[in-house]
Design a protein around this motif. Sequence first.
Motif, mmCIF file in Angstrom:
data_model
loop_
_atom_site.group_PDB
_atom_site.id
_atom_site.type_symbol
_atom_site.label_atom_id
_atom_site.label_comp_id
_atom_site.label_asym_id
_atom_site.label_seq_id
_atom_site.Cartn_x
_atom_site.Cartn_y
_atom_site.Cartn_z
ATOM 1 N N SER A 1 131.684 -119.739 27.103
ATOM 2 C CA SER A 1 132.777 -119.951 26.149
ATOM 3 C C SER A 1 133.031 -119.068 25.165
ATOM 4 O O SER A 1 134.157 -118.849 24.717
ATOM 5 C CB SER A 1 132.509 -121.365 25.727
ATOM 6 O OG SER A 1 132.274 -122.367 26.446
ATOM 7 N N THR A 2 132.160 -118.390 24.506
ATOM 8 C CA THR A 2 132.368 -117.503 23.467
ATOM 9 C C THR A 2 132.007 -116.006 23.825
ATOM 10 O O THR A 2 132.730 -115.180 23.011
ATOM 11 C CB THR A 2 131.123 -117.955 22.391
ATOM 12 O OG1 THR A 2 129.688 -117.580 22.863
ATOM 13 C CG2 THR A 2 131.167 -119.196 21.812
ATOM 14 N N GLY A 3 131.499 -115.692 24.777
ATOM 15 C CA GLY A 3 131.415 -114.569 25.239
ATOM 16 C C GLY A 3 132.670 -113.363 25.454
ATOM 17 O O GLY A 3 132.945 -112.266 25.007
ATOM 18 N N PRO A 4 133.547 -114.157 26.119
ATOM 19 C CA PRO A 4 135.052 -113.496 26.521
ATOM 20 C C PRO A 4 135.567 -113.326 25.000
ATOM 21 O O PRO A 4 136.296 -111.867 24.960
ATOM 22 C CB PRO A 4 135.503 -114.251 27.317
ATOM 23 C CG PRO A 4 134.596 -114.944 28.102
ATOM 24 C CD PRO A 4 133.554 -115.162 26.999
ATOM 25 N N LEU A 5 135.685 -114.044 24.073
ATOM 26 C CA LEU A 5 136.272 -114.079 22.902
ATOM 27 C C LEU A 5 135.499 -112.738 21.931
ATOM 28 O O LEU A 5 136.306 -112.111 21.376
ATOM 29 C CB LEU A 5 136.092 -115.408 22.029
ATOM 30 C CG LEU A 5 136.707 -115.471 20.730
ATOM 31 C CD1 LEU A 5 138.031 -114.999 20.585
ATOM 32 C CD2 LEU A 5 136.641 -116.639 19.759
ATOM 33 N N LEU A 6 134.248 -113.010 22.148
ATOM 34 C CA LEU A 6 133.530 -111.814 21.415
ATOM 35 C C LEU A 6 133.621 -110.403 22.029
ATOM 36 O O LEU A 6 133.848 -109.547 21.343
ATOM 37 C CB LEU A 6 132.043 -112.263 21.471
ATOM 38 C CG LEU A 6 130.893 -111.127 20.777
ATOM 39 C CD1 LEU A 6 131.349 -110.844 19.401
ATOM 40 C CD2 LEU A 6 129.592 -111.354 20.828
ATOM 41 N N ALA A 7 133.592 -110.371 23.169
ATOM 42 C CA ALA A 7 134.069 -109.014 24.030
ATOM 43 C C ALA A 7 135.502 -108.661 23.535
ATOM 44 O O ALA A 7 135.797 -107.416 23.169
ATOM 45 C CB ALA A 7 133.909 -109.168 25.532
ATOM 46 N N SER A 8 136.424 -109.712 23.449
ATOM 47 C CA SER A 8 137.829 -109.357 23.010
ATOM 48 C C SER A 8 137.856 -108.622 21.567
ATOM 49 O O SER A 8 138.429 -107.561 21.263
ATOM 50 C CB SER A 8 138.740 -110.283 23.122
ATOM 51 O OG SER A 8 138.857 -110.944 24.442
ATOM 52 N N VAL A 9 136.923 -109.273 20.625
ATOM 53 C CA VAL A 9 137.110 -108.675 19.148
ATOM 54 C C VAL A 9 136.369 -107.277 19.235
ATOM 55 O O VAL A 9 136.894 -106.401 18.523
ATOM 56 C CB VAL A 9 136.079 -109.844 18.386
ATOM 57 C CG1 VAL A 9 136.030 -109.214 17.081
ATOM 58 C CG2 VAL A 9 136.983 -111.102 18.417
#
Length: 422
Positions: free
Chosen positions: A162-170
Amino acid sequence: MTRQASGKFRTMFAPLSHHPFQLQFAAQSATVIGSTLSPVALSFGILAATGSPAALGMALTAYAVPLVIFLLVGGVWADRLSRQRVMLTADAVLALAQITLGTMLLSGNVHLWAIALIQVVSGTATAFYHPASTGLTKSTVPRELLQQANALLSLTRSIAGSTGPLLASVLVVSIGSGWALIADGMTFAASALILRRLAVPRKSDPAVRDSFFRELREGFSEVLSRGWVLNSIAVFTVSNLAFAALNVIGPALFFQQTDGALKWGVLLAALNIGTVVGNLTALRWKPNRTIFAARIVEIAQVPLFISIAADAPLLLTVSAALVAGIGISLPDALWYSTLQEQLPENVISRVASYDWLGSLALRPIGYSVSATIASGLGEAGTIMLGGLAILLTRVIGAMHPSVHALDRRYSTESAAPAASNE
């Protein structure tokens, strides 16, 4: 009441009181974080460097093909060698691969052949890691805590998903894809360092080692000799095909709607939240007929397909996605704990490799044939077909005699050596 709640909490998280599992949990959490960072960083890094979607497709294929080819090989070697060392080696290789790829992107000296080679190495390392990780848990916690342990490991995957893709985008936006891939590599390095500290009971080496292909056949024989194992791998394969089609056709349906991208994102978020709820449920609920319970709970995946195909109101579809997430993660915890409880310690990774193969090998087929099926049945009809396939296989699977007969209370498999909590 507070004392009672505290006792229940300690019971749910009891595996974390065992030092070997603490190390396994920390190592696999680091690996999972790295695995969720990589797709976004890799995709945008290659597109920025080459401007070619074909180059990205080549890179993804170079990873996927050896992953599928070497899964069964990885299962044999994970049963032969120390699973901890197999995972440690795979993590070290993945760390080196990601750091090398990130450095290449930062230098601007990008060669497609080098990207392909790095991806082949990464896919091969992952093929060895997965079967070994499935078998390791039996050596890090007592038998009665296997389900909670698997639920905790799966919980980290759900949260990271849930959070990994968002962190990667940041990371990609703030420091660039190259540095994001280097950070990804550091998570694998951290996992390898943690695994170095993990001590598990040493496997007893046979006086005469069978040939590689004989051991591979023995793993397949273990699958065929247990109907509930073959049953589970078959139904998981159907689900993967159905969800692969959903991932292709679903966005196409939502694309036609106002704010379709936002609605699809909300639906995926609800699905991930559902997997978290399912894993939390697995920490408490321990049915005796584990595989039968798994087949019944998996039916919870079906309403999602029906609601999307029927263009149901968004609130109803999101609710169905939440329930579907539970229907995915809760049975997974039951499945892995049953494998570890029921199978001899020296064959778990080989059997798990067939499970991974069934889950991963046919997914690309689902991606490729879904559009063809949709051209005949229509987009809604294709999604409905996926839901009906899941329903039918679960009903038939639940009726199988081996599924009914399996009861964890009467297991004849001896427990794994008790893990120390020192």
